[in-house]
Scaffold this active site. Structure first.
Site, PDB file in Angstrom:
ATOM      1  N   LYS A   1      16.602 -10.020 -32.630  1.00 17.11           N
ATOM      2  CA  LYS A   1      15.668  -8.615 -31.560  1.00 17.11           C
ATOM      3  C   LYS A   1      16.529  -8.852 -30.545  1.00 17.11           C
ATOM      4  O   LYS A   1      16.831 -10.438 -30.107  1.00 17.11           O
ATOM      5  CB  LYS A   1      14.917  -9.299 -32.427  1.00 17.11           C
ATOM      6  CG  LYS A   1      13.664 -10.844 -32.155  1.00 17.11           C
ATOM      7  CD  LYS A   1      12.141 -11.178 -32.513  1.00 17.11           C
ATOM      8  CE  LYS A   1      11.717 -12.036 -32.298  1.00 17.11           C
ATOM      9  NZ  LYS A   1      10.869 -12.565 -32.286  1.00 17.11           N
TER      10      LYS A   1
ATOM     11  N   LYS B   1      12.939 -21.618 -34.719  1.00 16.11           N
ATOM     12  CA  LYS B   1      13.254 -22.414 -33.991  1.00 16.11           C
ATOM     13  C   LYS B   1      13.578 -24.049 -33.320  1.00 16.11           C
ATOM     14  O   LYS B   1      13.375 -24.630 -33.141  1.00 16.11           O
ATOM     15  CB  LYS B   1      11.692 -22.761 -33.015  1.00 16.11           C
ATOM     16  CG  LYS B   1      11.489 -21.151 -32.056  1.00 16.11           C
ATOM     17  CD  LYS B   1       9.933 -20.962 -31.624  1.00 16.11           C
ATOM     18  CE  LYS B   1      10.511 -19.431 -30.987  1.00 16.11           C
ATOM     19  NZ  LYS B   1       8.804 -19.263 -29.662  1.00 16.11           N
TER      20      LYS B   1
ATOM     21  N   LYS C   1      13.235 -12.990 -24.912  1.00  9.32           N
ATOM     22  CA  LYS C   1      13.150 -13.588 -23.727  1.00  9.32           C
ATOM     23  C   LYS C   1      13.684 -14.720 -24.460  1.00  9.32           C
ATOM     24  O   LYS C   1      14.334 -14.988 -23.419  1.00  9.32           O
ATOM     25  CB  LYS C   1      11.838 -13.623 -23.503  1.00  9.32           C
ATOM     26  CG  LYS C   1      10.256 -12.441 -23.265  1.00  9.32           C
ATOM     27  CD  LYS C   1       9.359 -13.179 -22.886  1.00  9.32           C
ATOM     28  CE  LYS C   1       8.032 -12.531 -23.369  1.00  9.32           C
ATOM     29  NZ  LYS C   1       7.410 -12.953 -24.371  1.00  9.32           N
TER      30      LYS C   1
HETATM   31  P1  TYM Z   1       5.950 -12.504 -27.954  1.00  7.16           P
HETATM   32  O1  TYM Z   1       5.467 -13.285 -26.474  1.00  7.16           O
HETATM   33  O2  TYM Z   1       6.799 -12.297 -28.274  1.00  7.16           O
HETATM   34  O3  TYM Z   1       5.209 -10.871 -27.712  1.00  7.16           O
HETATM   35  C1  TYM Z   1       4.420 -10.484 -27.828  1.00  7.16           C
HETATM   36  C2  TYM Z   1       4.562  -8.646 -28.100  1.00  7.16           C
HETATM   37  O4  TYM Z   1       5.636  -7.812 -27.940  1.00  7.16           O
HETATM   38  C3  TYM Z   1       6.434  -8.032 -29.114  1.00  7.16           C
HETATM   39  N1  TYM Z   1       8.103  -8.131 -29.708  1.00  7.16           N
HETATM   40  C4  TYM Z   1       8.579  -6.883 -30.481  1.00  7.16           C
HETATM   41  N2  TYM Z   1       8.204  -5.813 -30.297  1.00  7.16           N
HETATM   42  C5  TYM Z   1       9.714  -4.758 -30.771  1.00  7.16           C
HETATM   43  N3  TYM Z   1      11.036  -5.564 -31.109  1.00  7.16           N
HETATM   44  C6  TYM Z   1      10.669  -6.729 -30.040  1.00  7.16           C
HETATM   45  N4  TYM Z   1      12.443  -7.044 -29.957  1.00  7.16           N
HETATM   46  C7  TYM Z   1       9.834  -7.528 -29.852  1.00  7.16           C
HETATM   47  N5  TYM Z   1       9.739  -9.073 -29.692  1.00  7.16           N
HETATM   48  C8  TYM Z   1       8.324  -8.961 -29.077  1.00  7.16           C
HETATM   49  C9  TYM Z   1       5.368  -8.929 -30.553  1.00  7.16           C
HETATM   50  O5  TYM Z   1       5.309  -8.440 -32.001  1.00  7.16           O
HETATM   51  C10 TYM Z   1       4.297  -9.184 -29.317  1.00  7.16           C
HETATM   52  O6  TYM Z   1       3.676  -8.103 -29.915  1.00  7.16           O
HETATM   53  N6  TYM Z   1       2.563 -15.675 -30.753  1.00  7.16           N
HETATM   54  C11 TYM Z   1       2.697 -13.532 -29.751  1.00  7.16           C
HETATM   55  C12 TYM Z   1       1.880 -13.772 -29.224  1.00  7.16           C
HETATM   56  C13 TYM Z   1       0.147 -14.311 -29.036  1.00  7.16           C
HETATM   57  C14 TYM Z   1      -0.192 -13.135 -29.842  1.00  7.16           C
HETATM   58  C15 TYM Z   1      -1.512 -14.060 -29.994  1.00  7.16           C
HETATM   59  C16 TYM Z   1       0.137 -11.723 -30.655  1.00  7.16           C
HETATM   60  C17 TYM Z   1      -0.566 -15.921 -29.181  1.00  7.16           C
HETATM   61  N7  TYM Z   1      -1.193 -15.311 -29.114  1.00  7.16           N
HETATM   62  C18 TYM Z   1      -3.062 -13.052 -30.590  1.00  7.16           C
HETATM   63  C19 TYM Z   1      -2.074 -11.461 -30.689  1.00  7.16           C
HETATM   64  C20 TYM Z   1      -2.709 -11.518 -31.075  1.00  7.16           C
HETATM   65  C21 TYM Z   1       4.114 -14.218 -29.273  1.00  7.16           C
HETATM   66  O7  TYM Z   1       5.258 -15.157 -29.463  1.00  7.16           O
HETATM   67  O8  TYM Z   1       4.470 -12.260 -28.639  1.00  7.16           O
END
Ligand code: TYM
Length: 334
Positions: free
Chosen positions: A195, A112, A198
Site C-alpha cells: 500500500k 510493524k 508514509k
Molecule cells: P493513517 O495516518 O495511516 O492514515 C490516515 C487515513 O488514510 C487511510 N489510508 C489509506 N487509504 C487508502 N490507500 C492507502 N494507501 C492509505 N494509507 C492510509 C487510512 O486508512 C486512514 O483512514 N490508525 C489510524 C489513525 C487513527 C484513527 C483513529 C483513524 C487513530 N485514531 C480513530 C480513525 C479513527 C492511522 O494510522 O491512519
C-alpha cells in the site's frame, strides 16, 4: 444523533492514499447529516521514534493541510489529539478491559513489530486501544477510513461491546466503518503489492499533497507498469496490480469509476495515459498547495483555530470521562 470521528497520523506529509482513501470523504461528509470531528493523532505517531521538532512541525502542517483540502473548522471540530488528555485517560480505562490476545492478533502490530515482538514498545501493541478511545470518547457512530483500518475498527466495536456488557449499560455505540469510493486502498507507485504509505523509504512510492507539478509528473512517469497497454477490461486487470492502481488513482481523481476509465482509455499506451494522469493530478492538487501556502503564512490564525476547536472537543470528552469513571467505580470529584 449521527457523529463522525476520524484521525490521521502526522508522521509525514499527507499522501494521495490518505487523501483519496479517507480525507476527501471526510470533506464530503461534512455537508451531510453528521456532526464531524477530525483529529491529527500525534500521540499515535509516538509509537515509532520521532524527532520532536519535526513531529510538532508535521502536526501543524497536517492540520493546515486538512483545512486546505476543505475541512471547515467551523463546521467540523478539528484539533490535535494531545490537546485533549481524555484520549489517554480513556485508553487506560479500556486497556483494563482488553485482553492481550486481541492486540497481538492485529496485523499492523505484527507487521510493524516484525520478528522481535518482545523488543517492540508497549505503545505499539496498545495503539488500537488508544484508537478505540479516540472514537468512543465522542460516541462516534461512523468512522470514515481506508481499508487498512478495518481490523482496528472491529476491535473498537469489540471494546465498546465489552464495556456495555461488563457494566450492563447500553452506553457506547458500536461504530460503523465507512470505506467509500474506488480508492479505499491506493498502492505504492513502485510496487503494486504494497500500500502507498508514509513509512516507505522511497519518496517515489507516493505522491504527497505538497509535491509541486514537476515532482508529481516525474513520480507518475517513473511509476512501475508492465509492457502492455492500459487494460481494456476488468478481467485483464486483475493480474496487473500496477496497472490497476494507476486506473484506480485516475478514476478517483476524476471522480468517476474504474469501468468508466477503462471504457475511455483502455488500449492506450501507458506513456499517453501517464501524461493524462499527471495533468489530472496536478489540476486537483495544485489549488490545495496554494491554499496551504496561504495558511502556513499565518501561524497565529492556525493556533487560534486549534485553541477554539480543542476546547470544543474537550467539552465533549470530559462528559464521557465523567460517565465512564462513575460507571467503573472511580471517585469523581470536580
Ligand atoms: P493513517 O495516518 O495511516 O492514515 C490516515 C487515513 O488514510 C487511510 N489510508 C489509506 N487509504 C487508502 N490507500 C492507502 N494507501 C492509505 N494509507 C492510509 C487510512 O486508512 C486512514 O483512514 N490508525 C489510524 C489513525 C487513527 C484513527 C483513529 C483513524 C487513530 N485514531 C480513530 C480513525 C479513527 C492511522 O494510522 O491512519
Amino acid at each position: 444523533m449521527k457523529r463522525i470521528f476520524s484521525g490521521i497520523q502526522p508522521t509525514h506529509k499527507m499522501h494521495l492514499g490518505n487523501y483519496l482513501g479517507a480525507v476527501r470523504n471526510w470533506v464530503r461528509l461534512q455537508s451531510e447529516d453528521y456532526e464531524t470531528i477530525f483529529c491529527a493523532v500525534d500521540l499515535h505517531a509516538l509509537t515509532v521514534p520521532q524527532d520532536p521538532q519535526a513531529l510538532r512541525a508535521n502536526t501543524r502542517e497536517l492540520l493546515a493541510t486538512l483545512i486546505a483540502v476543505g475541512i471547515d473548522p467551523k463546521k467540523s471540530i478539528l484539533f490535535a489529539q494531545s490537546q485533549v488528555p481524555e484520549h489517554t485517560e480513556l485508553a487506560w480505562l479500556f486497556s483494563c478491559l482488553t485482553p492481550m490476545g486481541w492486540l497481538k492478533r492485529m496485523t499492523q502490530f505484527k507487521d510493524k513489530a516484525g520478528k522481535h515482538q518482545d523488543l517492540a514498545m508497549h505503545g505499539l501493541l496498545a495503539y488500537p486501544v488508544l484508537m478505540a478511545a479516540d472514537i468512543l470518547l465522542y460516541h462516534a457512530t461512523h468512522v470514515p477510513v481506508g481499508e487498512d483500518q478495518k481490523q482496528h475498527l472491529e476491535l473498537t466495536r469489540e471494546i465498546a461491546g465489552s464495556f456495555n456488557h461488563r457494566f450492563e449499560r447500553d452506553y457506547f455505540p458500536l461504530p460503523e466503518p465507512q470505506i467509500l469510493g474506488e480508492a479505499a486502498r491506493v498502492m505504492s507507485l513502485r510496487d503494486g503489492s504494497k500500500k502507498m504509505s508514509k513509512s516507505d523509504s522511497s519518496d517515489y512510492s507516493r505522491i504527497s499533497l505538497t509535491d509541486d507539478a514537476d515532482t508529481i509528473a516525474l513520480k507518475i512517469r517513473k511509476a512501475r507498469t508492465d509492457p502492455d497497454p492500459v487494460p481494456s477490461d476488468r478481467e485483464n486487470m486483475d493480474s496487473r496490480p500496477e496497472a490497476r492502481n494507476l486506473l484506480t488513482i485516475y478514476a478517483s481523481l476524476a471522480d468517476t469509476t474504474i469501468d468508466a476509465v477503462i471504457a475511455e482509455r483502455g488500449g492506450e499506451s501507458f506513456s499517453t495515459f501517464k501524461a493524462a494522469l499527471a495533468d489530472l493530478a496536478v489540476s486537483v492538487l495544485s489549488p490545495i498547495s496554494q491554499e496551504l501556502d496561504r495558511l502556513t503564512a499565518d501561524p497565529a490564525q492556525l493556533d487560534a483555530i486549534l485553541r477554539e476547536n480543542g476546547a470544543r472537543a474537550r467539552e465533549i470528552a470530559r462528559g464521557t470521562i465523567a460517565d465512564v469513571k462513575d460507571t467503573m467505580g472511580l471517585i469523581n470529584i470536580d
